[in-house]
Each structure stands twice: as C-alpha cells, then as structure tokens.
Design a protein around this motif. Structure first.
Motif, PDB file in Angstrom:
ATOM      1  N   GLU A  97     -21.692  -9.757  27.466  1.00 15.49           N
ATOM      2  CA  GLU A  97     -20.972 -11.007  27.753  1.00 15.49           C
ATOM      3  C   GLU A  97     -19.473 -10.803  27.635  1.00 15.49           C
ATOM      4  OE1 GLU A  97     -18.712 -14.506  27.072  1.00 15.49           O
ATOM      5  OE2 GLU A  97     -19.134 -13.035  25.495  1.00 15.49           O
TER       6      GLU A  97
ATOM      7  N   ARG B 248     -16.877 -11.050  30.795  1.00  9.66           N
ATOM      8  CA  ARG B 248     -15.866 -12.115  30.753  1.00  9.66           C
ATOM      9  C   ARG B 248     -14.458 -11.562  30.824  1.00  9.66           C
ATOM     10  NH1 ARG B 248     -13.985 -13.700  25.978  1.00  9.66           N
ATOM     11  NH2 ARG B 248     -15.943 -13.106  24.958  1.00  9.66           N
TER      12      ARG B 248
ATOM     13  N   TYR C  94     -25.405 -12.230  34.224  1.00 11.71           N
ATOM     14  CA  TYR C  94     -24.387 -12.835  33.357  1.00 11.71           C
ATOM     15  C   TYR C  94     -24.550 -14.350  33.291  1.00 11.71           C
ATOM     16  CZ  TYR C  94     -19.863 -14.356  31.569  1.00 11.71           C
ATOM     17  OH  TYR C  94     -18.889 -14.964  30.833  1.00 11.71           O
ATOM     18  N   GLU C  95     -24.808 -14.984  34.439  1.00 15.77           N
ATOM     19  CA  GLU C  95     -24.949 -16.441  34.466  1.00 15.77           C
ATOM     20  C   GLU C  95     -26.050 -16.890  33.521  1.00 15.77           C
ATOM     21  OE1 GLU C  95     -23.058 -18.555  35.921  1.00 15.77           O
ATOM     22  OE2 GLU C  95     -21.850 -17.213  37.155  1.00 15.77           O
TER      23      GLU C  95
ATOM     24  N   ASN D 162     -23.797  -9.991  38.006  1.00 14.23           N
ATOM     25  CA  ASN D 162     -23.264 -11.346  38.038  1.00 14.23           C
ATOM     26  C   ASN D 162     -24.371 -12.372  37.833  1.00 14.23           C
ATOM     27  OD1 ASN D 162     -20.842 -13.035  38.531  1.00 14.23           O
ATOM     28  ND2 ASN D 162     -22.052 -13.788  40.241  1.00 14.23           N
TER      29      ASN D 162
ATOM     30  N   ARG E 121     -19.863 -20.153  33.077  1.00 10.59           N
ATOM     31  CA  ARG E 121     -18.759 -19.193  33.107  1.00 10.59           C
ATOM     32  C   ARG E 121     -17.444 -19.884  33.429  1.00 10.59           C
ATOM     33  NH1 ARG E 121     -18.807 -13.703  36.840  1.00 10.59           N
ATOM     34  NH2 ARG E 121     -16.976 -12.701  35.919  1.00 10.59           N
TER      35      ARG E 121
ATOM     36  N   VAL F 110     -24.974 -15.865  29.545  1.00 16.18           N
ATOM     37  CA  VAL F 110     -23.946 -16.688  28.917  1.00 16.18           C
ATOM     38  C   VAL F 110     -24.493 -18.069  28.587  1.00 16.18           C
ATOM     39  CG1 VAL F 110     -22.904 -17.660  31.026  1.00 16.18           C
ATOM     40  CG2 VAL F 110     -21.481 -17.272  29.001  1.00 16.18           C
TER      41      VAL F 110
END
Length: 313
Positions: A13, A17, A68-69, A65, A136, A72
């Motif tokens: 994360e 970021r 990550y969504e 990507n 994000r 997070v």
C-alpha cells in the motif's frame, strides 16, 4: 482461508501510494531492501507482477492497480473496525470535490463546519475532473450524476446557468441599450436574449468541453443561435471566466453555487436560465455509510445546501 503474507500488504500500500520504494521505506522506518523483499514476496505469492520498474521510476501494472483498490479498502476497514472496538474512532475524512464547487461554495463555509463539528478533521481534495471514485482518491465525493456500483449518493444541487457581469459592465450595457432605443428606463426588468450578443461573451470550455458550447446552449434554450460577429473570449475553466466578468471584461455564465446575491461585485442579468442536466451529489461507499465522520459530513452538507437555497425542496 488462504491469505497472502499479511505483513506485505501495508508495504505494498505504501509503495503504491507513494510510487517509490525509498519513500515507502522512510515512512515505514525500514530499509529499502526490506521493502523490495516484501514486494517480491507478495508478487511471488500472487504469481503476478505488481509494479513496472523503469530506471528509477515505478508504476503499478494493470493487475497491481486493481489489487491496490481492493487492498486499500480492506486495510481501511480493518483500521476503522479496530478504532471502533478501542472506542477511538478516527474523525479524519477526505472529501474530493470539483475545484469550482470547492472554491466558490464549500471553502467559504468550512469555518462554520469546524465550529459546529470541531471533532471533524476534513481534508479537501480539489479536482478539475473527477476520476473513478475509490478510496485511493477520497473517502467521499461531490460528484456529477454518479453512477458507480457500490456507492450511494444524495442530491445537493441541480445545475442551472445564467449570465452575470460586473456592475459597471451592466451599467455600460444599459447605456448602450438605452441609446439604441431597445429599453426605456435606466435598468430594465428583462432583456432579450438576442441583445446579449451585442456585448463580449466570456466562454469556459470546461463546462461542456467545447469552445462556445456553453453560450450556444444558453442561446438555444431561447431558440437563438450564435452570430458570426459575436465577440467571444475563451477560458479553460469556469472559475477564470467568472473572475474575468468580475473585472469588467464581459458576460459570463454562472450558477447558484458560484454566484451569491450578496456579492456586490457581480450582477445577475434578467434573462432566462439554462438547465444543464447536471446534478451534484454527495457520494460515498454504501458499505461505509454508518461511519460517524461520513454521517456528520453528509448531514451538514444536506442541511447547508438546503439552508443556502442550493438544494430545492
């Protein structure tokens, strides 16, 4: 339950970021090699590359990507659940809003929000164009016509646009119209749409993403078309056209959140309105609707929009 190595997820994360292994290492107080090791371990477990490495720069792969969504959001839920259990809920909240709405309507009212809800720690993200809504970007959003799965929203404002200019420019207009025998008194109660094109129009391409389209639509709402000899000054953003109008450079199209009747620097012209079809909503993840910070901000925005006349009915 088959889970990835959990200690790798906060590292992933942070790298995603910050788009940097070194900055992530500084934030997590570990070595850069330790960060690299954790990312390799996660990529090996997933069987997918999460980052594209080009020289000293890195960026998420398409798979990274998407991952990550989800990560997070999951880490945020874990954090909020833990804070609730400890009785120490975080009152910090990130609101992403269009720059024109934020500058013209929200920021002047933030002091009032802070007085009413001092426990709320609001971080405001100003956006010229709202991307895909996700954790994000922000915890909640002021978005136009949001239609995204997993999100709920409340209507704040249905946009109507109308012409404005400075008081001195309005007086100049009245003098010219009087001299042309189009009006009888010093300040008419109504002016015809066709007369507007006798003066300089200030056009903002950000509204409909096409030159002159804002004025073309406003004119068309009264069955008029833009003439070839109409003087038009173009601006990339509505805020710029609005400010140019304030400085006596012509007539701009405004709306209810940008124009205040108490603003002595601008005059709303007695003409028709254009209903743009855009609706501004306060949007948030449905799964997060009961979080105290989102509930507080939602209630305040709805009340303030109604009190200020932005929200009708």
């Amino acid at each position: 339950m088959r889970l990835p190595p959990l200690k790798t997820l906060p590292v992933f994360e942070a790298v995603a970021r910050l788009s940097s292994f070194s900055l992530a290492a500084q934030e997590l107080h570990v070595s850069q090699s330790a960060v690299s090791h954790q990312i390799r371990q996660l990529e090996d477990w997933l069987g997918e590359p999460l980052f594209l490495r080009t020289g000293r720069s890195i960026r998420l792969t398409e798979e990274g990507n998407q991952y990550y969504e989800h990560i997070v959001a999951a880490l945020g839920q874990i954090q909020r659940a833990s804070e609730q259990l400890q009785g120490n809920e975080d009152s910090q909240i990130r609101l992403a809003a269009y720059s024109s709405f934020a500058v013209s309507w929200l920021i002047p009212r933030m002091q009032q929000l802070q007085r009413q809800h001092p426990q709320l720690d609001l971080d405001l993200e100003m956006l010229s164009d709202l991307p895909h809504m996700s954790d994000r970007v922000g915890d909640c959003f002021i978005a136009i016509n949001p239609r995204q799965r997993g999100f709920s929203s409340d209507l704040l404002y249905s946009e109507q646009m109308f012409p404005v200019c400075s008081r001195s420019y309005w007086q100049q207009m009245c003098d010219e119209l009087l001299e042309a025998a189009l009006i009888e008194g010093p300040e008419p109660d109504w002016i015809e749409t066709a007369w507007i094109q006798r003066f300089t129009l200030l056009s903002a391409t950000s509204i409909f993403e096409k030159k002159n389209e804002d004025w073309a639509r406003w004119l068309a709402a009264d069955d008029q078309r833009m003439q070839a000899d109409t003087r038009v000054q173009h601006f990339s953003h509505m805020l710029l056209a609005h400010e140019a109008a304030r400085h006596h450079q012509g007539i701009a199209l405004s709306n209810d959140y940008m124009f205040s009747p108490d603003d002595s620097g601008l005059v709303r012209l007695p003409c028709h309105n254009l209903d743009t079809g855009d609706e501004f909503h306060f949007a948030y993840k449905t799964s997060r609707r009961n979080e105290p910070a989102i509930r507080i901000l939602r209630q305040w925005l709805l009340q303030e929009a109604s009190r200020s006349g932005l929200r009708k009915g």
